[in-house]
Scaffold this motif. Structure first.
Motif, PDB file in Angstrom:
ATOM      1  N   GLU A  34      57.180  38.447  51.489  1.00 43.68           N
ATOM      2  CA  GLU A  34      58.025  37.126  51.676  1.00 43.68           C
ATOM      3  C   GLU A  34      59.131  37.137  50.519  1.00 43.68           C
ATOM      4  N   ILE A  35      59.284  38.095  49.616  1.00 45.29           N
ATOM      5  CA  ILE A  35      59.931  37.944  48.413  1.00 45.29           C
ATOM      6  C   ILE A  35      61.212  39.134  48.602  1.00 45.29           C
ATOM      7  N   PRO A  36      62.563  38.642  48.837  1.00 43.96           N
ATOM      8  CA  PRO A  36      63.575  39.567  49.063  1.00 43.96           C
ATOM      9  C   PRO A  36      63.798  40.414  47.735  1.00 43.96           C
ATOM     10  N   SER A  37      64.143  41.513  47.777  1.00 45.81           N
ATOM     11  CA  SER A  37      64.492  42.475  46.651  1.00 45.81           C
ATOM     12  C   SER A  37      66.059  42.685  46.660  1.00 45.81           C
ATOM     13  N   PRO A  38      66.463  43.396  45.636  1.00 46.97           N
ATOM     14  CA  PRO A  38      67.934  43.434  45.577  1.00 46.97           C
ATOM     15  C   PRO A  38      68.640  44.578  46.465  1.00 46.97           C
ATOM     16  N   TRP A  39      67.540  45.081  47.017  1.00 47.30           N
ATOM     17  CA  TRP A  39      67.972  46.261  48.006  1.00 47.30           C
ATOM     18  C   TRP A  39      68.244  45.735  49.503  1.00 47.30           C
ATOM     19  N   GLY A  40      68.255  44.478  49.594  1.00 45.52           N
ATOM     20  CA  GLY A  40      68.050  43.816  50.968  1.00 45.52           C
ATOM     21  C   GLY A  40      66.980  43.772  51.643  1.00 45.52           C
ATOM     22  N   ARG A  41      65.697  44.106  51.208  1.00 44.86           N
ATOM     23  CA  ARG A  41      64.552  44.086  51.866  1.00 44.86           C
ATOM     24  C   ARG A  41      63.528  43.477  51.087  1.00 44.86           C
ATOM     25  N   PRO A  42      62.354  43.038  51.781  1.00 47.80           N
ATOM     26  CA  PRO A  42      61.311  42.779  51.046  1.00 47.80           C
ATOM     27  C   PRO A  42      60.887  43.861  50.023  1.00 47.80           C
ATOM     28  N   TYR A  43      60.212  43.377  48.880  1.00 48.59           N
ATOM     29  CA  TYR A  43      59.786  44.333  47.736  1.00 48.59           C
ATOM     30  C   TYR A  43      58.540  45.266  48.490  1.00 48.59           C
ATOM     31  N   ASN A  44      58.370  46.415  48.023  1.00 48.80           N
ATOM     32  CA  ASN A  44      57.138  47.454  48.549  1.00 48.80           C
ATOM     33  C   ASN A  44      56.339  47.630  47.605  1.00 48.80           C
ATOM     34  N   ILE A  45      54.927  47.307  47.650  1.00 44.54           N
ATOM     35  CA  ILE A  45      54.117  47.564  46.466  1.00 44.54           C
ATOM     36  C   ILE A  45      54.130  49.325  46.360  1.00 44.54           C
ATOM     37  N   LEU A  46      54.431  49.829  47.218  1.00 45.71           N
ATOM     38  CA  LEU A  46      54.004  51.408  47.117  1.00 45.71           C
ATOM     39  C   LEU A  46      55.290  52.055  46.724  1.00 45.71           C
ATOM     40  N   THR A  47      56.332  51.382  46.557  1.00 44.67           N
ATOM     41  CA  THR A  47      57.535  52.220  46.097  1.00 44.67           C
ATOM     42  C   THR A  47      58.419  51.471  45.028  1.00 44.67           C
ATOM     43  N   ASP A  48      58.086  50.327  44.761  1.00 40.21           N
ATOM     44  CA  ASP A  48      59.226  49.619  43.910  1.00 40.21           C
ATOM     45  C   ASP A  48      58.857  49.419  42.551  1.00 40.21           C
ATOM     46  N   ASN A  49      57.771  50.134  41.922  1.00 36.15           N
ATOM     47  CA  ASN A  49      57.371  50.327  40.413  1.00 36.15           C
ATOM     48  C   ASN A  49      57.197  48.818  39.925  1.00 36.15           C
ATOM     49  N   LEU A  50      56.065  48.081  40.642  1.00 37.90           N
ATOM     50  CA  LEU A  50      56.043  46.709  40.263  1.00 37.90           C
ATOM     51  C   LEU A  50      54.747  46.611  39.174  1.00 37.90           C
ATOM     52  N   ARG A  51      54.593  45.624  38.534  1.00 34.58           N
ATOM     53  CA  ARG A  51      53.479  45.378  37.488  1.00 34.58           C
ATOM     54  C   ARG A  51      52.759  44.215  38.126  1.00 34.58           C
ATOM     55  N   ILE A  52      51.406  44.440  38.630  1.00 30.13           N
ATOM     56  CA  ILE A  52      50.616  43.362  39.060  1.00 30.13           C
ATOM     57  C   ILE A  52      49.684  42.943  38.041  1.00 30.13           C
ATOM     58  N   TYR A  53      49.957  41.813  37.419  1.00 30.30           N
ATOM     59  CA  TYR A  53      48.771  41.378  36.531  1.00 30.30           C
ATOM     60  C   TYR A  53      47.610  40.672  37.191  1.00 30.30           C
ATOM     61  N   THR A  54      46.433  41.106  36.883  1.00 31.98           N
ATOM     62  CA  THR A  54      45.073  40.542  37.728  1.00 31.98           C
ATOM     63  C   THR A  54      44.471  39.793  36.622  1.00 31.98           C
ATOM     64  N   THR A  55      43.431  39.243  37.210  1.00 33.05           N
ATOM     65  CA  THR A  55      42.292  38.277  36.623  1.00 33.05           C
ATOM     66  C   THR A  55      41.263  38.855  36.103  1.00 33.05           C
ATOM     67  N   LEU A  56      41.238  40.082  36.621  1.00 32.23           N
ATOM     68  CA  LEU A  56      40.083  41.009  36.177  1.00 32.23           C
ATOM     69  C   LEU A  56      40.080  41.421  34.750  1.00 32.23           C
ATOM     70  N   ASP A  57      38.764  41.277  34.201  1.00 31.60           N
ATOM     71  CA  ASP A  57      38.578  41.543  32.560  1.00 31.60           C
ATOM     72  C   ASP A  57      37.700  43.010  32.866  1.00 31.60           C
ATOM     73  N   LEU A  58      38.148  43.975  32.445  1.00 32.26           N
ATOM     74  CA  LEU A  58      37.731  45.296  32.513  1.00 32.26           C
ATOM     75  C   LEU A  58      36.346  45.494  32.042  1.00 32.26           C
ATOM     76  N   ARG A  59      36.013  44.842  30.830  1.00 30.71           N
ATOM     77  CA  ARG A  59      34.907  45.005  29.803  1.00 30.71           C
ATOM     78  C   ARG A  59      33.696  44.261  30.751  1.00 30.71           C
ATOM     79  N   VAL A  60      34.218  42.956  31.519  1.00 27.40           N
ATOM     80  CA  VAL A  60      33.302  42.193  32.174  1.00 27.40           C
ATOM     81  C   VAL A  60      32.882  43.017  33.553  1.00 27.40           C
ATOM     82  N   GLN A  61      33.653  43.772  33.866  1.00 22.02           N
ATOM     83  CA  GLN A  61      33.641  44.517  35.100  1.00 22.02           C
ATOM     84  C   GLN A  61      32.803  45.828  34.870  1.00 22.02           C
ATOM     85  N   GLN A  62      32.910  46.210  33.761  1.00 19.92           N
ATOM     86  CA  GLN A  62      31.894  47.336  33.265  1.00 19.92           C
ATOM     87  C   GLN A  62      30.387  46.868  33.354  1.00 19.92           C
ATOM     88  N   HIS A  63      30.097  45.407  32.823  1.00 16.52           N
ATOM     89  CA  HIS A  63      29.023  45.091  32.521  1.00 16.52           C
ATOM     90  C   HIS A  63      28.178  44.422  33.967  1.00 16.52           C
TER      91      HIS A  63
END
Length: 770
Positions: A313-342
Motif C-alpha cells: 500500500e506504500i508507493p515507491s519513487p519508481w511509480g509502483r508499490p515497494y517490493n520486499i524482494l527487490t527494493d533493499n528495505l530494512r525491516i526492524y522486528t520485535t524479535l530478540d535473538l537471545r530470547v529466541q535462542q532460549h
C-alpha cells in the motif's frame, strides 16, 4: 543557385548534365536510386523515431535512467539490530565503485568493451567489426558488439518477447538498447555505469553482482580479490554455467587466458605481468547460498508475509508499490535473538524427551489411533493429488504408495534415515513425530519477542504458532472473564454435579478429568482445578454468546456457533491469538494485538512504515486484576502447580493448562510480570496422540516448555529483565473477593448418593479437559 558556383564547379556540373542527357537510362537510374535512398533514409529515421517513443515497447526515459536500480535483497533485523533474515529474488548486495578493485574494472573493460571510455553508449566501430567477421569471415564467436551501456540496459530491463519472431525481436531489442544506451550516457558518468553493471550482472553459483560472487566463490569482499580471482570472474561472464570455475575449471582457465591477452592488447598489462598471473593458482572457497530464512525461520517467514502486505500500500519513487524482494528495505522486528535462542532450546530439550516417552508409549504400534488418520494423510499427500491430475484410478495410485524407492527420511534435528522406503513408509514416518509451537510476547506492547513454529524448519515448514487447534481448558479463562463482566464474584458457587444436557438425540454429559463429583466449587476454585462441570454451568449462567464475545474482544473469534460446549474449548484458535488474549490479563485488561514489525526503512534510511500501538481496554482494570489472581492460583495450587513442585520455577507466574479430547492437544499459556508465552504440543493430526495415561495432558506435554524457558531466561542476566519483577499487588477490595474456600465438600447425608459417581470409571475416549 548556379551563379554562385565557382567556374570550375560549374564546368563539372555542365559535363555531368551533358553526359546524363546523352545517357537517359543512367540518369533515370540515378534519380530512382536517389529517391530510394531518401525514402530509405526517411524510413530509418521514422523507424528510429517510433522505437524511441515506445511504439515497439516502453523505452526508459532519461528520468527513469537516473533512477536505475538493481534488485537488492531486503534485510530483517531483530530489536537489537542483529540480522535474522534476507528476502530476495536475486541474491545481491550492492558494492560501491570505490570498493571495486581497479584491476577488475580494467579486465572487464578490456574484455567486454575496449572503447568504453571513448564512445557515447554505442560503439559503431565494434558493430562494423562484428558484421565483417560474422558475414564475411564466417566467425560466429565474436559476440554482438554490445557495449557495457547496452548490456546494463539489458540486465536491468530484460528482453521481453515483442511478438515479431525471434530474429526480428532480437534486432528490435538491439536497436532499443542502443537508443537507451545513448540516453544513459547523457545522464550517468562512466564510473556510475561500471558500478551499476558490476552490481547487476550475474555470475556463477546463481549469484548476482560482484559482492555476492566474491563471497560465493572466494569467501571474500570484492576489494580483497587477487588479480587471478578478478580475471576468473570476468572470464565467467562469457557464460556463467559453461565458464563456471567450480564445475568447468578448464573452460574458465582458457577464457582467463583470453582476458589476459585482451588486457595486454589494451595496455593494461605487460607480458611479464600476464605470465605471472597465469601461473598463479586459483584457490576457490565456495560458500553455499545463504538461505533467506537463517534464524527463527517460521518468524522470518511470517515477517515476509506481513511486510509484503504493509508495503503493497506504500508507493515507491519508481511509480509502483515497494517490493520486499527487490527494493533493499530494512525491516526492524520485535524479535530478540537471545530470547529466541532460549525459546528454541527449551522447546527442543522438552520435545526430544517427550518424543521418547511417546515411542515407549506406542511400544511398536502405529502412531495413529485409527486407520482414518492414515487414510486422510494419504489423500492429502502431493503424490495422491498428482495421480488424480494424471487421471489414474485410486487402486493404481495406492499401488504406487507400496512401491519402494531410494529415499531420505528427515528426523527433527537429527541425522536422516536413508534407504529404500515406500511412500507409505514416508507418511508413517512423518506422522510419528509429535509437533510443537511456542510464542513469547511483551504483553505491554504486544511485540513478539520469540517465535518457534516447530522443532526443525527443515523437517517441517508448517507453523504451529499460526495453525488452529482446539483450545481445551485454556478457553475457560474467557468463561470466567465473561462471568466477572456479568457481575459474578470469584466466590460464586457452582455445583459439581454430573448432568446430562440436551435431549436423547443429542445428549451431552460433561465430565471432570478426575472423575470426582459432588459438593460445590467457588468460581475461582473451579478455574484453579479446571472443573468441567462448573465451567459449563457458568457458561449457562452467563450465556454462551457473551462468553464468545469476551473471547472475540481479546482477539479469539469463535469459528462456529456459540453453544455451551465452548466452555471446554471445543472451538479452535491459534497459539498466536491465545497468547495475545492471555497477555491482556497481565496488562491491566489492555489488549495489544501481537505484532512483529516496528518499522520499515529504505536503503537511505527513510522510514516508510512505523507500527502504531493501538491497545484497547478489553477488560476493566478490576476485572483483569481478578482474572490475574485466579490464574496465579492455577499455577500455585491448581492444574499448573507442576510448574512449582516439579520444575522448580519460583518466579511470579500466572497461567492455564489445557487438554483437548483424547489428549490430542496439550496447551499452557501463562505470564510473568513482563512476558506472556504460550506453548502447544500435539500430533500432525489429532489422531496421533497418547492413547491413555496423562502424558498428553497440557501440564505434562506443554507446560515443561514454558517452565524451561523461564528458568533459562532467569539464569541469563541479559534476558532476566524481560521477565519483570513482580505483579502489582492487588487492591484490598480484590483480596476480599477471594475470602472463601475453593471447594465446599458435599453434605454427609449426600455422600452415599454421590459415591457411585465419584468412583465411576471414565472412558478415556470421552472429553476431559485440563
Amino acid at each position: 543557385m548556379l551563379r554562385h558556383l565557382s567556374p570550375k564547379l560549374k564546368q563539372q556540373y555542365d559535363r555531368i548534365k551533358h553526359y546524363l542527357f546523352r545517357h537517359p537510362r543512367l540518369g533515370r537510374g540515378l534519380l530512382i536510386g536517389g529517391i530510394a535512398t531518401s525514402v530509405l533514409g526517411l524510413g530509418v529515421m521514422l523507424f528510429l523515431l517510433l522505437v524511441s517513443v515506445g511504439f515497439f515497447g516502453h523505452l526508459p526515459t532519461k528520468e527513469e535512467l537516473t533512477e536505475i536500480k538493481n534488485n537488492v535483497a531486503s534485510v530483517a533485523l531483530d530489536r537489537n539490530g542483529e540480522k535474522i533474515g534476507r528476502y530476495f529474488v536475486e541474491d545481491r548486495t550492492l558494492c560501491p565503485y570505490d570498493s571495486i578493485p581497479p584491476f577488475l574494472i580494467e579486465a572487464l573493460v578490456a574484455t567486454e568493451d575496449s572503447r568504453f571510455f571513448e564512445h557515447s553508449g554505442v560503439d559503431y566501430r565494434a558493430y562494423a567489426l562484428v558484421l565483417w567477421k560474422n558475414l564475411v569471415r564466417g566467425d560466429r564467436d565474436q559476440g554482438g558488439g554490445s557495449t557495457l551501456h547496452q548490456q546494463l540496459i539489458k540486465n536491468v530491463y530484460g528482453r521481453e518477447p515483442l511478438g515479431y519472431g525471434r530474429v526480428l525481436d532480437l534486432c528490435l531489442h538491439k536497436v532499443r538498447e542502443g537508443i537507451a544506451a545513448r540516453r544513459l550516457h547523457r545522464v550517468m558518468s562512466k564510473e556510475e555505469i561500471l558500478e551499476h553493471y558490476l552490481n547487476t550482472v550475474s555470475f556463477p553459483g546463481n549469484s548476482y553482482g560482484v559482492t555476492a560472487a566474491s563471497r560465493r566463490l572466494f569467501n571474500k569482499r570484492p576489494a580483497a580479490l587477487s588479480r587471478k580471482e578478478a580475471v576468473a570472474l570476468v572470464a565467467s561472464l562469457k557464460g556463467t554455467s559453461l565458464y563456471d570455475p567450480i564445475h568447468h575449471p578448464g573452460n574458465n582457465e582458457k577464457r582467463s587466458q583470453l582476458v589476459l591477452q585482451r588486457m595486454m592488447a589494451e595496455g593494461y598489462l605487460n607480458p611479464d605481468e600476464a605470465v605471472a598471473i597465469q601461473r598463479d593458482s586459483l584457490t576457490l572457497d565456495f560458500q553455499a547460498p545463504i538461505r533467506y530464512l537463517e534464524v527463527a525461520p517460521h518468524f522470518t517467514n511470517e515477517v515476509l508475509r506481513v511486510a509484503r502486505d504493509i508495503v503493497a500500500e506504500i508507493p515507491s519513487p519508481w511509480g509502483r508499490p515497494y517490493n520486499i524482494l527487490t527494493d533493499n528495505l530494512r525491516i526492524y522486528t520485535t524479535l530478540d535473538l537471545r530470547v529466541q535462542q532460549h525459546a528454541e532450546v527449551a522447546l527442543e530439550e522438552h520435545m526430544s524427551k517427550h518424543q521418547r516417552r511417546f515411542e515407549r508409549h506406542l511400544n511398536g504400534r502405529s502412531p495413529w489411533a485409527t486407520d482414518y488418520t492414515l487414510t486422510a494423510a494419504i489423500l492429502a499427500s502431493d503424490r495422491w493429488a498428482s495421480g488424480i491430475r494424471a487421471g489414474k484410478d485410486s487402486s493404481a495410485i495406492l499401488a504406487e504408495f507400496e512401491q519402494p524407492y531410494p529415499m531420505e527420511l528427515l528426523v527433527p534435528n537429527g541425522e536422516p534415515r536413508r534407504g529404500n522406503f515406500t511412500p507409505l513408509d514416508s507418511i508413517a514416518h512423518y506422522l510419528r513425530y509429535l509437533r510443537a509451537g511456542f510464542l513469547v510476547t511483551d504483553h505491554q506492547t504486544g511485540g513478539v519477542v520469540a517465535w518457534v513454529g516447530g522443532r526443525d524448519y527443515g523437517f517441517s515448514q508448517y507453523d504451529h504458532v499460526t495453525s488452529r487447534r482446539q483450545t481445551g481448558s485454556t478457553y475457560k479463562a474467557f468463561v470466567y472473564a465473561a462471568a466477572l463482566r456479568a457481575g459474578y464474584s470469584p466466590c460464586f458457587e457452582l455445583d459439581n454435579e454430573l448432568k446430562t444436557y440436551g435431549d436423547d438425540d443429542g445428549a451431552w454429559v460433561p465430565r471432570n478429568a478426575s472423575g470426582e463429583y459432588g459438593g460445590a466449587y467457588t468460581m475461582h476454585g473451579a478455574l484453579t482445578n479446571s472443573i468441567n462441570t462448573a465451567a459449563v454451568q457458568m457458561t449457562l449462567q452467563v450465556g454462551a454468546q457473551p462468553v464468545a464475545m469476551m473471547a472475540a474482544s481479546l482477539g479469539v473469534p469463535l469459528d462456529d456457533e456459540a453453544v455451551p460446549s465452548i466452555a471446554l474449548g471445543t472451538s479452535s484458535a491459534s497459539l498466536y491469538s491465545m497468547t495475545g488474549a492471555y497477555a491482556a490479563f497481565a496488562n491491566g485488561g489492555q489488549y495489544a494485538p501481537p505484532h512483529l514489525i516496528t518499522r520499515i526503512e529504505t536503503r537511505s534510511g527513510e522510514v516508510i512504515y512505523r507500527h502504531r500501538r493501538r491497545p484497547k481496554q478489553a477488560l476493566t482494570e478490576v476485572e483483569a486484576t481478578l482474572m490475574l489472581k485466579m490464574l496465579r492460583n492455577v499455577v500455585d495450587e491448581g492444574t499448573g502447580a507442576r510448574l512449582r513442585w516439579e520444575h522448580r520455577v519460583s518466579f511470579p507466574a500466572a497461567g492455564k493448562t489445557g487438554t483437548t479430547q483424547n489428549m490430542a492437544d496439550g496447551w499452557f499459556v501463562g505470564s510473568t510480570p513482563g512476558l506472556t508465552a504460550g506453548a502447544w504440543v500435539g500430533g500432525a493430526s489429532t489422531g496421533v496422540r497418547f492413547r491413555y495415561g496423562r502424558q498428553g495432558n497440557g501440564s505434562r506435554a506443554a507446560l515443561p516448555i514454558w517452565a524451561q524457558f523461564v528458568r533459562r531466561m532467569e539464569r541469563d542476566s541479559i534476558t532476566r529483565p524481560y521477565l519483570g519483577r513482580n505483579f502489582p499487588p492487588p487492591p484490598a477490595r480484590v483480596n476480599l473477593e477471594f475470602y472463601c474456600p475453593q471447594f465446599y465438600p458435599p453434605e454427609p447425608d449426600s455422600l452415599m448418593a454421590q459415591d457411585s459417581i465419584n468412583w465411576e470409571r471414565i472412558d478415556p475416549e470421552v472429553v476431559s479437559s485440563r
